[in-house]
Scaffold this active site. Structure first.
Site, PDB file in Angstrom:
ATOM      1  N   SER A 117      65.665  17.248  26.896  1.00 50.30           N
ATOM      2  CA  SER A 117      66.495  18.103  26.055  1.00 50.30           C
ATOM      3  C   SER A 117      67.665  18.587  26.888  1.00 50.30           C
ATOM      4  CB  SER A 117      65.679  19.295  25.541  1.00 50.30           C
ATOM      5  OG  SER A 117      66.498  20.222  24.854  1.00 50.30           O
ATOM      6  N   LYS A 150      67.240   7.505  11.689  1.00 55.32           N
ATOM      7  CA  LYS A 150      68.216   7.236  10.662  1.00 55.32           C
ATOM      8  C   LYS A 150      68.845   8.560  10.206  1.00 55.32           C
ATOM      9  CE  LYS A 150      64.515   8.442   8.313  1.00 55.32           C
ATOM     10  NZ  LYS A 150      63.818   9.381   9.141  1.00 55.32           N
TER      11      LYS A 150
END
Length: 342
Positions: A43, A104
């Site tokens: 992260s 996606k």
């Protein structure tokens, strides 16, 4: 492994998770539940990585995406950041020699998708779109039924994805700077489904209503194909529906139950309405493990593209999304951004 169950892993490939949001957690849990090896999470903030790693029992926590992709023990990187960042994140991982599974929508536009596909191919790496529905058991069976000619010649595909989502103007879904709108977040599912069944359309006709923030609130499109087939797709972000899908042929139709893009049952009807087949196969976990298993299968086989969702089709889907956006007047900053680093 010849007897390895579908949707599972032999654990040899090691996964890194890039991003610590909700979807990253869903994918990570499905990986862990089905024998995949999740080695590390990365992260932009080390505290976020550590919290995620502790929650899911992942050994490694990295304080930057660069540190994650630089780990020599990581073989595959799952890109789970918001879609405006997929392009840069995927290129970063590919340039570090990692295979990528990219959430996606794959990218913001077709140009970015082509960038990723070309770089992956040049490096002999897999770049797979995480359109999890394509790899679910009910979709495998649905495609086989169509191929067998059970419903005759396919004439029409109908699919919806409508949800009642946060309407706060500052929310990511309503922010054009973050790729907001119904089409990219929700419409990608029915658009990809239409491509899966009918392939690339010859022409597209689209219409939309916009929010006050300038993104599409609801969008509908008709895809026309050279053989006369049509796909009718729609999406909306502030009103929910049953979200069913149908494939209609000259000898019958397939009705995929709510919510069609999840692992749900479907019924095959003859033209007179009688039931030919009902398919119902419960899956373990959420079902996101199947797309990961496909990526691992490609890596083991030494392939960079499969038949279920090759990179060329991902680019074609994004090209269709670009055309829909052109027609409804929806543009993003990424449309004018020069190519990122290779």
């Amino acid at each position: 492994m010849t007897n390895q169950p579908a949707g599972t892993s032999d654990g040899h490939l090691r996964w890194g998770i890039l991003g610590t949001g909700f979807i990253a957690g869903l994918q990570t849990q499905d990986l862990l539940d089905n024998g995949f090896t999740v080695l590390a999470v990365g992260s932009r903030a080390l505290d976020s990585s550590r919290a995620f790693a502790e929650q899911y029992g992942v050994a490694g926590a990295r304080g930057s995406y660069e540190d994650l992709v630089a780990d020599p023990l990581v073989d595959v990187v799952y890109i789970a950041t918001p879609h405006p960042f997929h392009h840069a994140n995927a290129l970063l991982a590919l340039n570090a020699g990692k295979h990528v599974l990219v959430e996606k929508p794959f990218t913001m536009n077709a140009r970015e998708a082509q960038d990723i596909a070309e770089l992956a191919e040049s490096k002999g790496l897999v770049a797979l779109e995480a359109m999890w529905t394509r790899f679910l058991p009910h979709m495998i069976r649905l495609r086989a039924i169509i191929q067998e000619g059970t419903i005759g010649e396919v004439r029409k595909v109908v699919a919806s994805h409508n949800q009642s989502l946060p309407q706060d103007p500052a929310h990511r879904l309503n922010d054009p700077a973050l790729g907001g709108g119904a089409l990219l977040d929700l419409g990608i599912y029915p658009v990809s489904f239409a491509f899966d069944i009918l392939g690339t359309p010859e022409t597209i006709r689209a219409s939309a209503s916009m929010t006050a923030t300038g993104v599409d609130r609801q969008t509908a499109a008709i895809f026309d194909h050279a053989g006369g087939q049509q796909a009718i797709v729609d999406c909306e972000l502030d009103a929910a529906s049953a979200n069913r899908a149908m494939v209609i042929g000259t000898e019958g139709w397939i009705d995929v139950e709510s919510t069609w893009y999840n692992p749900v049952p479907f019924t095959v009807h003859a033209a007179d309405g009688s039931v030919i087949e009902r398919f119902e196969q419960p899956v373990s976990s959420r079902g996101m493990q199947y797309q990961a298993a496909e990526l691992e299968r490609l890596v083991r086989a030494g392939d960079t593209a499969g038949t279920i969702l090759p990179p060329s089709e991902t680019v074609a889907v994004m090209t269709a999304m670009d055309e829909i956006r052109r027609q409804i007047g929806l543009s993003y900053a990424a449309d004018a951004t020069p190519d990122a680093q290779r």
